[in-house]
Every structure is written in structure tokens, then in C-alpha cells.
Design a protein around this motif. Structure first.
Motif, PDB file in Angstrom:
ATOM      1  N   ALA A   1      43.538  42.557  35.752  1.00  0.00           N
ATOM      2  CA  ALA A   1      42.285  43.016  36.353  1.00  0.00           C
ATOM      3  C   ALA A   1      41.097  42.341  35.680  1.00  0.00           C
ATOM      4  O   ALA A   1      40.116  41.965  36.352  1.00  0.00           O
ATOM      5  CB  ALA A   1      42.178  44.534  36.246  1.00  0.00           C
ATOM      6  N   ALA A   2      41.175  42.168  34.352  1.00  0.00           N
ATOM      7  CA  ALA A   2      40.089  41.498  33.622  1.00  0.00           C
ATOM      8  C   ALA A   2      39.971  40.032  34.042  1.00  0.00           C
ATOM      9  O   ALA A   2      38.867  39.518  34.254  1.00  0.00           O
ATOM     10  CB  ALA A   2      40.340  41.619  32.123  1.00  0.00           C
ATOM     11  N   LYS A   3      41.125  39.343  34.178  1.00  0.00           N
ATOM     12  CA  LYS A   3      41.105  37.939  34.611  1.00  0.00           C
ATOM     13  C   LYS A   3      40.528  37.812  36.010  1.00  0.00           C
ATOM     14  O   LYS A   3      39.740  36.906  36.303  1.00  0.00           O
ATOM     15  CB  LYS A   3      42.529  37.363  34.595  1.00  0.00           C
ATOM     16  CG  LYS A   3      43.113  37.142  33.214  1.00  0.00           C
ATOM     17  CD  LYS A   3      44.513  36.553  33.330  1.00  0.00           C
ATOM     18  CE  LYS A   3      45.151  36.380  31.968  1.00  0.00           C
ATOM     19  NZ  LYS A   3      46.532  35.835  32.067  1.00  0.00           N
ATOM     20  N   LEU A   4      40.931  38.708  36.883  1.00  0.00           N
ATOM     21  CA  LEU A   4      40.496  38.631  38.277  1.00  0.00           C
ATOM     22  C   LEU A   4      39.014  38.995  38.415  1.00  0.00           C
ATOM     23  O   LEU A   4      38.328  38.479  39.301  1.00  0.00           O
ATOM     24  CB  LEU A   4      41.358  39.553  39.135  1.00  0.00           C
ATOM     25  CG  LEU A   4      42.826  39.124  39.238  1.00  0.00           C
ATOM     26  CD1 LEU A   4      43.670  40.252  39.817  1.00  0.00           C
ATOM     27  CD2 LEU A   4      42.962  37.869  40.078  1.00  0.00           C
ATOM     28  N   ALA A   5      38.526  39.861  37.542  1.00  0.00           N
ATOM     29  CA  ALA A   5      37.102  40.205  37.575  1.00  0.00           C
ATOM     30  C   ALA A   5      36.253  38.978  37.287  1.00  0.00           C
ATOM     31  O   ALA A   5      35.207  38.770  37.918  1.00  0.00           O
ATOM     32  CB  ALA A   5      36.808  41.317  36.570  1.00  0.00           C
ATOM     33  N   SER A   6      36.708  38.139  36.354  1.00  0.00           N
ATOM     34  CA  SER A   6      35.961  36.906  36.060  1.00  0.00           C
ATOM     35  C   SER A   6      36.064  35.924  37.220  1.00  0.00           C
ATOM     36  O   SER A   6      35.121  35.176  37.500  1.00  0.00           O
ATOM     37  CB  SER A   6      36.481  36.268  34.771  1.00  0.00           C
ATOM     38  OG  SER A   6      37.852  35.883  34.920  1.00  0.00           O
ATOM     39  N   LEU A   7      37.203  35.941  37.926  1.00  0.00           N
ATOM     40  CA  LEU A   7      37.386  35.059  39.083  1.00  0.00           C
ATOM     41  C   LEU A   7      36.460  35.453  40.229  1.00  0.00           C
ATOM     42  O   LEU A   7      36.041  34.604  41.029  1.00  0.00           O
ATOM     43  CB  LEU A   7      38.852  35.132  39.536  1.00  0.00           C
ATOM     44  CG  LEU A   7      39.378  34.039  40.474  1.00  0.00           C
ATOM     45  CD1 LEU A   7      39.311  32.673  39.818  1.00  0.00           C
ATOM     46  CD2 LEU A   7      40.813  34.350  40.879  1.00  0.00           C
ATOM     47  N   SER A   8      36.122  36.726  40.301  1.00  0.00           N
ATOM     48  CA  SER A   8      35.278  37.209  41.403  1.00  0.00           C
ATOM     49  C   SER A   8      33.870  36.632  41.347  1.00  0.00           C
ATOM     50  O   SER A   8      33.137  36.675  42.337  1.00  0.00           O
ATOM     51  CB  SER A   8      35.217  38.743  41.382  1.00  0.00           C
ATOM     52  OG  SER A   8      34.545  39.201  40.220  1.00  0.00           O
ATOM     53  N   LYS A   9      33.484  36.094  40.201  1.00  0.00           N
ATOM     54  CA  LYS A   9      32.147  35.508  40.082  1.00  0.00           C
ATOM     55  C   LYS A   9      32.034  34.199  40.847  1.00  0.00           C
ATOM     56  O   LYS A   9      30.948  33.810  41.274  1.00  0.00           O
ATOM     57  CB  LYS A   9      31.820  35.288  38.611  1.00  0.00           C
ATOM     58  CG  LYS A   9      31.750  36.577  37.796  1.00  0.00           C
ATOM     59  CD  LYS A   9      31.579  36.292  36.313  1.00  0.00           C
ATOM     60  CE  LYS A   9      31.592  37.591  35.501  1.00  0.00           C
ATOM     61  NZ  LYS A   9      31.504  37.345  34.038  1.00  0.00           N
ATOM     62  N   THR A  10      33.182  33.490  41.017  1.00  0.00           N
ATOM     63  CA  THR A  10      33.156  32.193  41.701  1.00  0.00           C
ATOM     64  C   THR A  10      33.757  32.236  43.100  1.00  0.00           C
ATOM     65  O   THR A  10      33.538  31.333  43.893  1.00  0.00           O
ATOM     66  CB  THR A  10      33.925  31.140  40.863  1.00  0.00           C
ATOM     67  OG1 THR A  10      35.256  31.620  40.629  1.00  0.00           O
ATOM     68  CG2 THR A  10      33.221  30.890  39.546  1.00  0.00           C
ATOM     69  N   LEU A  11      34.532  33.278  43.391  1.00  0.00           N
ATOM     70  CA  LEU A  11      35.177  33.371  44.709  1.00  0.00           C
ATOM     71  C   LEU A  11      34.626  34.566  45.487  1.00  0.00           C
ATOM     72  O   LEU A  11      35.353  35.476  45.850  1.00  0.00           O
ATOM     73  CB  LEU A  11      36.700  33.502  44.554  1.00  0.00           C
ATOM     74  CG  LEU A  11      37.474  32.237  44.233  1.00  0.00           C
ATOM     75  CD1 LEU A  11      38.954  32.545  44.093  1.00  0.00           C
ATOM     76  CD2 LEU A  11      37.277  31.173  45.302  1.00  0.00           C
ATOM     77  N   LYS A  12      33.340  34.562  45.716  1.00  0.00           N
ATOM     78  CA  LYS A  12      32.724  35.666  46.454  1.00  0.00           C
ATOM     79  C   LYS A  12      32.937  35.490  47.952  1.00  0.00           C
ATOM     80  O   LYS A  12      32.954  34.367  48.441  1.00  0.00           O
ATOM     81  CB  LYS A  12      31.233  35.722  46.125  1.00  0.00           C
ATOM     82  CG  LYS A  12      30.947  36.028  44.663  1.00  0.00           C
ATOM     83  CD  LYS A  12      29.446  36.069  44.414  1.00  0.00           C
ATOM     84  CE  LYS A  12      29.164  36.380  42.934  1.00  0.00           C
ATOM     85  NZ  LYS A  12      27.708  36.401  42.650  1.00  0.00           N
ATOM     86  N   PRO A  13      33.120  36.596  48.721  1.00  0.00           N
ATOM     87  CA  PRO A  13      33.238  37.970  48.229  1.00  0.00           C
ATOM     88  C   PRO A  13      34.652  38.282  47.764  1.00  0.00           C
ATOM     89  O   PRO A  13      35.623  37.951  48.438  1.00  0.00           O
ATOM     90  CB  PRO A  13      32.879  38.795  49.464  1.00  0.00           C
ATOM     91  CG  PRO A  13      33.322  37.957  50.613  1.00  0.00           C
ATOM     92  CD  PRO A  13      33.129  36.532  50.195  1.00  0.00           C
TER      93      PRO A  13
END
Length: 813
Positions: free
Chosen positions: A737-749
Motif C-alpha cells: 500500500a505504501a509503494k502504491l501510494a507513491s505510484l499514485s503521484k505519477t499515475l493519476k487518477p
């Protein structure tokens, strides 16, 4: 030229090999081959002509296929399936060709010394046992040895024995079984000679009255001019095998052994009559057939509107063009009647692919399809990979069904979506048919991605069934055994007295789905799954419907030792018991427990069609695909079970399930009647079902989906972490979940929800945690998830945590 080879029985990467000497590499595409892999030999598939350059390239040792098992389009579809559903290519290749057809390699050990050779004294106890065992067996499979001796020690001892020259090991290639042949019968007539046919008719007409059954049998074979199984004829005409052998001795019939593919299935010679709406739908389809373009259609037709006849007309046109058709059905329970209809229409041109076939039948059918013997394939989920080389049309019937989603093992593909991709790859039309389309498909039709075709009336001209909601809050208490209200029972009785047949639907099997002690409150829970046991009265057992664990039902509470056990909840067994008053009319129960044995499902349906039973009680098996002329009454015992599940699709599933089962009533000569029992008659979903208003349901649902960023406005990915240790599963889910949260910054939405315990927090002794993703960029997200998964597996090889990534999950519970 290095060839890229994938491995159907391994989850690892593809590897490079050289072509055998004198073989054109291009001729090997799609062929199964034997290659060296470490100290073993493996079966692989040539999937590319430009594999990664590898020093010391090893050559392919053997080519298994004369004709490639994998068509180019199937290889492309397998690659797409692996990439999109985040799976290695190997499992996708295994899905594309049935296991019954796959060749296998197994290792054998041969003892080289005389059988009476004394056991050497200097060996250890285990080595002596192994030496003696091998001397007695002479030759044995390695897997058999591994089941008797410790694996680690066994490999060491076998290497030592081989160095000493006592044994030799070698690999055996086991090919798929050939098709089974059975005794079949045909009349001994020259069908090219009218005189021969006339003479045969005259001869048969002179049979004495005592041979009437033989006469009917011979006329049947004459009319249909083909071979039929001897066993089938014995049953159909009530004649003995000896009587048929006697006809053969007189030269009237010939008996030969034939495979299923060689049998004649007789097609109807009736002209297809279409209504005005069916003609309009067919004409829209016809204009795209043979056009060389991808053309997706949604055929939205009310239950009984004749969608199958539109399929027939389109397939007729495809066959005229010299091309082939693929028809997908969601499950075997829907398949039997529909396959029979297709064979009645198209005869020997139809092959079936489904789990109800024996391994030999499935292998024979697949090989015949690959050889081009069948222009039409009708099958369930995995038939999307059927090896049709001249495909011209794909039909996905009941496209809304969750059964199209593979859930047992990776790749977790959705057959409807894989069919859409195959149609795109093949540049052909595809028809998605349903009376209750998935919200996503109807949205695509509304926005122009699919072309919408509508059938708003029943083909027979019959009205849609009258639907009555029974408010259980106002029914006399207590309800009759089996949760049957007085209103429902009296209506059912009246319908049966009028000569109708009826269907009762309850989506819970067993007798009671919750057993507890009324004194201390103890609940009987499966220790492997933390889910309530279901009580089965027939064998007085408690069973877990998730993992299959079974134990004898106790007579007292294990906690307080009181004899106050309370069996709550109603399953199909309890309803069957409550229908004792209708026993003389015949009550058939159809659920998983009554259809486990081979052929049981088909027998229940054929007996119901023959009116041996007037009342069919069942689970979800009875809700779709069934068409019986005398079924004019349908009852739903509990409409509330699915509405409030914690799943965004629960309202959609409820609407589809209730609408589909209601659609079984009154499809032919009489207006049907449907009764639905509920404690929530004011619920909007039930009101939409009552009015049959799909569009109103859709408008309400699509508004909620858009508001909460659910499909079709997003795509979902569910990551499920499981371990025998709950803490390990929770920690893995938290880290991801922590890794994916950082990924959400570049793969919006991209929304990351969790970590959280799964709805089924424990299953088969494994604790489960999950992380759910909502994304608007699925094609960019899946490659990133694949990289993350590969890195995680590389650094966690010895971890006890399993990770399943489910793209487009159909259920969150």
C-alpha cells in the motif's frame, strides 16, 4: 536465429533456444517442442522468432507437433492475457490448450542389474530399502518413488546409484490420448442410388408386426443416413444388442467403431423465421460479416425475445462465407440446452468444449476443431481460445455473467473481455447478448463504443410475466417449513393444478446455513475458514462450502454440553422437505449436491422436460438459459440475500438474478406468473425488477458509479495477500500500500484503498489481507504492477506470503 520458447507448465520467463538442424525456424511458430532445462527436459511452445540472444544457445531436441498447436492469433491472445492480467506467459499458454491435449514429460528409473542381485552391505538403511525396491520393480516412474522416499535424500541416492551403473534414468514423452471409438450402426444402403433406398423401404415394410421396433429403428437410420451409437439405439428403440447384431448378420445394417467426431448429428431442415426486430438486428450484423473490421455489438433483448435465432441467422451467413463461428456460454448449466439447440440447427457442424466432457472427448473435440472439422464451436469460458483458423464471428451469450471470470488459478482472465480482444485481433464482429447487460457493456453501447441492437418483445408474442411481490412482514407466522409463505404456496398449488410446471429459486444449498446453541450462543464455525458451517440433513453433516471440510453434526453443544442446538436459515434441502405436499406431482432439486455425478445435471433437466417432475427447485443453476414450454410459474423464496453485500455490484447482481429467473416463466403459450418473497418490498431494486425497467435501473446505477469512481469510470485491481500467519499477510499488504501510494503521484487518477482484511479474512487456513486500486489508466498501471510483483517475488522467494493480483475483479467478497 534464437527462438523464444514459453513453458505451459512453468511460471518462469521465456527462454531462447536454437532450431533443430535442417528445420526452418518459421515453421516452428506455435509448435510444442522438447527442450533441455537444467538437468531435465521440459515441454515448451515456440512463441517468437527473435528471442533474447543467449551465449551457448542450446538446440530444441524434439518437435512434437506436425501442425502448430497454437495459431498465431491464439499466441497473440495468450500474450495479451498474460500482460493485461499480470501473469507469466506459461499459465496463459496452458489455458489456451486444454490439459487433456497437452503432452507431458515424466522421468523413469530403470534397474540395470539382475532382479536377484543381493543388496550391498555397505549401504545405509534407506539406500538398502531403495535398492531392494528398485530391484523388485525393474522400471518405475520417478514421481512414484518420490511418494515413498524423502525427496532430498532420494535425489542424492539416485545420483550415486547412477554413477555406480546400477540404474539409468530417462525421460518419456506422453502424448494426449486419442479419441475413444464406440460401436455405431448405419443401414447398409447406397444412398446415391434411389433404387437402393426404394428396395430397402419395401423390404422393411414387409416386416411382421412382432418386429415393429426393428422396423422403426431401420426407418430412423434410413431417414437420417448416418452412423449412430449402438448403445443409443438400444435405449431409444428398446431393442437388444443381440437383435441389432442379428440385423447386421442379415446384411441390413453395418456396425463399425467410430469416434464422436465421425458421428452424424442430424440438423433440422426448418426455415428460420425471424420477427421484424430480429430481422433488423440480423441485418445490422450481416453488413459487418466478412468486412475485415472489428465490430462490437450489444444485443439487448428481453428474456424470450429470440436472441438465439439472431445468432443462428448470423452464423448461417458466416458459414456461407466459408468462415467459422465461436459461441461462448457462461457455464455448463446454461450450456446443455443451448448446445442441443445449436446441434438441432446445424447438426454435425457443431463442436462442444466444456468441463462436462471426459478427457478423451475434450481431446478429440479440440483436435478435430484444430483440423478444421467443425466450423462452429460452442463452449464455456476457456473455449475463447478454441483453435478456429477462419474465425468470422464471436457470440458471447449472457455476457453479464460473472462466471466468465476465471477465479480458480492465474491468469484471472474474463472470457468476455478476452473474446473482445480476440475479435479485435482477428478483425471480425462480436455480439454480446443479454436480457440484463452488465452496466459497463450498456454504458459502452450508450457512448458509441458498441452498437446497440434491441429486442423489446418476446418472440412468441407472449406478454412478459406478471410479477407479484410478497411482503413477508404481513404473511401469517410462522411460515411453512422451507420459508414458504401461504400466498406463495396457494399460488403454486393453483398453477400446478392447471397443468403448469414451476420453478422455485433459492440461492443456498444444504438444509440450514447457520447452526448455534441457543443456551450459550456458540456458533459452529469452520476452523479453516472462519465461516459458518452449513448443515446437510441427508447425512447429518456440517460442511464448509468454501473449503469443503466436513464433519459429523454433534447432538450437543461442545461448549456448554447442552442439547439446545438451533438450525437457522433455509437451504434447498429444507425447502424440498417443506414441499412434501407436492411430492406426488414430482419435485426435482437441482443444486451442487444433486449434480456432482457425471450426467446428473442433464438427467434432471431431461426428466423435467419429459414431465417426470412438475416442480424444479434449485440454486443459481435454474436462473438462466432454461426454456421449458410448460413453465408458467416461478417463485423466488428470498430476494434479500444479495442486496446488501459489501460489493459495489450487489445491486446489479440482484437485478440480473431476479430478472433472469423471472424470465423462465410464460415463454410460449401462456402468460407467466412470478412471485418474489421479501422483507423489503419498498427497496428500489425490487421495484425495478417488478416493472422490468432495466433503463431505470441503469440510470440509477450509473449515477452512483460515477459519483464513487467505480467501473465503467475506472478499472479496479484487487491485490490479495495470504499467509498462514496473519501478521505476515498484514505486513505485506501494508508495504505494498505504501509503494502504491507513491505510484499514485505519477499515475493519476489512482486511488489506493487499504490495507484491510479481506471479506473472507481466512480461507483454507490462510489469512487474507487486501489492497484495492481504482485507476483511470489501467494500461499504464498493469506494467508497473508487473514490475513490482517481479521485484517482490525475487526478494521474497522463501516468504510464506502469496500474492494474487486480480485485474477487473467481478466480486469484492
Amino acid at each position: 536465429m534464437p527462438l523464444e520458447v514459453g513453458f505451459p507448465f512453468r511460471a518462469g520467463p521465456t527462454l531462447s533456444y536454437g532450431a533443430p538442424k535442417g528445420v526452418d525456424p518459421k515453421m516452428l511458430m506455435g509448435c510444442r517442442v522438447v527442450v533441455p532445462l537444467g538437468s531435465k527436459k521440459e515441454i515448451g511452445v515456440v512463441v517468437g522468432l527473435d528471442g533474447p540472444k543467449t551465449p551457448g544457445l542450446k538446440p530444441i531436441e524434439k518437435v512434437i507437433d506436425v501442425q502448430p498447436a497454437y495459431l498465431p492469433s491464439i499466441l497473440s491472445l495468450a500474450r495479451w492475457t498474460a500482460d493485461y492480467y499480470i501473469s507469466p506467459l506459461g499459465p496463459a499458454l496452458r489455458s489456451a490448450v486444454p490439459g487433456e491435449v497437452q503432452s507431458k514429460i515424466f522421468r523413469k528409473i530403470r534397474f540395470l542389474l539382475p532382479a536377484d542381485t543381493p543388496v550391498p552391505d555397505k549401504l545405509s538403511r534407506t539406500e538398502k530399502e531403495l535398492f531392494f525396491f528398485l530391484s523388485q520393480k525393474g522400471e518405475i516412474e520417478l514421481k512414484t518413488l518420490a511418494s515413498r522416499f524423502s525427496k532430498a535424500a532420494l535425489n542424492r541416492h539416485l545420483l550415486d546409484f547412477e554413477r555406480r551403473g546400477w540404474i539409468a534414468s530417462f525421460d518419456i514423452l506422453e502424448t494426449a490420448p486419442g479419441s475413444k471409438k464406440i460401436a455405431c450402426v448405419s443401414v447398409n444402403v447406397d444412398f446415391q442410388s434411389p433404387q437402393s433406398i426404394t428396395d430397402f423401404r419395401r423390404l422393411v415394410s414387409e416386416f411382421p408386426a412382432k418386429d415393429e421396433k426393428k422396423k422403426l429403428l431401420l426407418l430412423y437410420l434410413l431417414e437420417h443416413s448416418g452412423f449412430r451409437p449402438l448403445a443409443e439405439l438400444v435405449k431409444r428403440f428398446a431393442v437388444s444388442r443381440a437383435a441389432i447384431l442379428g440385423l447386421a448378420q442379415k446384411g441390413l445394417v453395418k456396425i463399425e467403431r467410430k469416434s464422436e467426431a465421425e458421428l452424424t448429428v442430424f440438423a433440422e431442415k426448418k426455415e428460420l423465421v425471424l420477427s421484424a426486430q430480429q430481422k433488423a438486428a440480423f441485418e445490422a450484423l450481416r453488413q459487418t460479416l466478412g468486412g475485415g473490421k472489428f465490430a462490437p455489438f450489444l444485443l439487448f433483448g428481453v428474456t424470450g425475445s429470440g436472441k438465439t435465432e439472431v445468432y443462428f441467422a448470423a452464423i448461417d451467413e458466416v458459414l456461407k462465407q466459408g468462415r467459422q463461428a465461436l459461441v461462448l456460454l457462461p457455464e455448463i448449466s446454461v450450456a446443455s440446452q443451448i448446445i442441443a439447440r445449436f446441434r438441432a440447427r446445424f447438426g454435425n457442424q457443431v463442436a462442444a468444449l466444456h468441463s462436462g466432457l471426459t478427457p478423451g472427448q475434450k481431446a478429440a473435440a479440440w483436435k478435430a476443431i484444430r483440423a478444421g472439422a467443425y466450423p462452429i464451436v460452442v463452449g464455456v469460458r476457456s473455449a475463447v481460445f478454441a483453435p478456429l483458423e477462419k474465425l468470422g464471428l464471436i457470440v458471447v451469450d449472457e455476457e453479464h455473467s460473472a462466471s466468465y471470470k476465471q477465479t480458480e488459478a492465474a491468469p484471472y482472465y474474463h472470457a468476455r473481455d478476452a473474446a473482445l480482444m480476440r475479435a479485435q485481433l482477428e478483425k471480425i464482429p462480436i455480439v454480446l447478448g443479454s436480457a440484463t447487460p452488465s452496466v459497463e457493456s450498456f454504458y459502452h453501447a450508450q457512448t458509441g463504443k458498441y452498437r446497440l441492437l434491441e429486442l423489446t418483445e418476446r418472440f412468441s408474442g407472449q406478454k412478459m410475466p406478471r410479477l407479484q411481490i410478497i411482503d413477508l412482514r404481513h404473511e401469517a407466522k410462522p411460515l411453512l417449513a422451507g420459508n414458504l409463505s401461504g400466498t406463495l404456496v396457494s399460488s403454486l398449488k393453483k398453477s400446478l393444478e392447471e397443468g403448469d410446471q414451476a420453478i422455485l429459486f433459492l440461492n443456498r444449498r444444504g438444509y440450514s446455513f447457520w447452526v448455534h446453541c441457543s443456551s450459550c450462543g456458540y456458533v459452529f464455525i469452520c476452523p479453516r475458514c472462519d465461516a459458518a458451517y452449513t448443515y446437510h440433513k441427508k447425512d447429518f453433516s456440517l460442511r464448509c462450502h468454501l473449503c469443503g471440510k466436513k464433519e459429523k453434526s454433534p447432538s450437543v453443544c461442545p461448549q456448554c454440553l447442552g442439547a439446545t442446538l438451533d438450525f437457522r436459515g433455509t437451504g434447498t434441502q429444507r425447502v424440498e422437505e417443506g414441499l412434501a405436499a407436492f411430492k406426488d406431482l414430482g419435485v426435482a432439486r437441482m443444486d451442487y449436491d444433486t449434480t456432482r455425478k457425471a450426467g446428473a445435471y442433464h438427467k434432471i433437466l431431461s426428466d423435467f422436460a419429459a414431465r417426470k417432475y412438475h416442480l424444479l427447485l434449485g440454486t443459481q443453476m435454474v436462473t438462466k438459459g432454461l426454456d421449458f414450454p410448460l413453465v408458467n410459474w416461478v417463485g423466488v423464496l428470498s430476494a434479500d440475500a444479495h442486496i446488501y453485500l459489501p460489493d459495489f455490484r450487489s445491486r446489479e447482481r440482484t437485478f440480473q438474478l431476479l430478472t433472469q429467473v423471472a424470465g423462465r416463466a410464460g415463454r410460449h403459450t401462456k402468460e407467466g406468473k412470478v412471485l418474489i418473497q421479501t422483507y423489503q418490498p419498498e427497496n428500489p431494486i425490487l421495484q425495478e425488477v417488478a416493472t422490468g425497467d432495466y433503463r431505470q435501473f441503469y440510470e440509477n446505477e450509473i449515477t452512483e458509479r460515477k459519483k464513487h469512481f467505480y467501473p465503467p469510470f475506472s478499472r479496479l485491481v484487487l491485490l490479495v495477500f495470504s499467509s498462514k500467519k496473519e501478521e505476515a499477510a498484514r505486513e505485506a499488504a501494508t508495504a505494498w500500500a505504501a509503494k502504491l501510494a507513491s505510484l499514485s503521484k505519477t499515475l493519476k487518477p489512482l486511488e489506493v484503498l487499504g490495507p484491510a482484511p479481506h471479506f473472507l479474512a481466512k480461507l483454507r487456513n490462510r489469512y487474507r489481507w487486501q489492497v484495492m486500486l481504482k485507476t483511470g489508466q489501467i494500461m499504464k498501471l498493469t506494467p508497473e504492477l508487473k514490475k513490482l510483483k517481479e521485484d517482490w517475488q525475487r526478494f521474497h522467494k522463501t516468504d510464506s506470503v502469496f500474492l494474487d493480483i486480480l485485474v477487473d475483479p467481478q466480486s469484492l467478497v
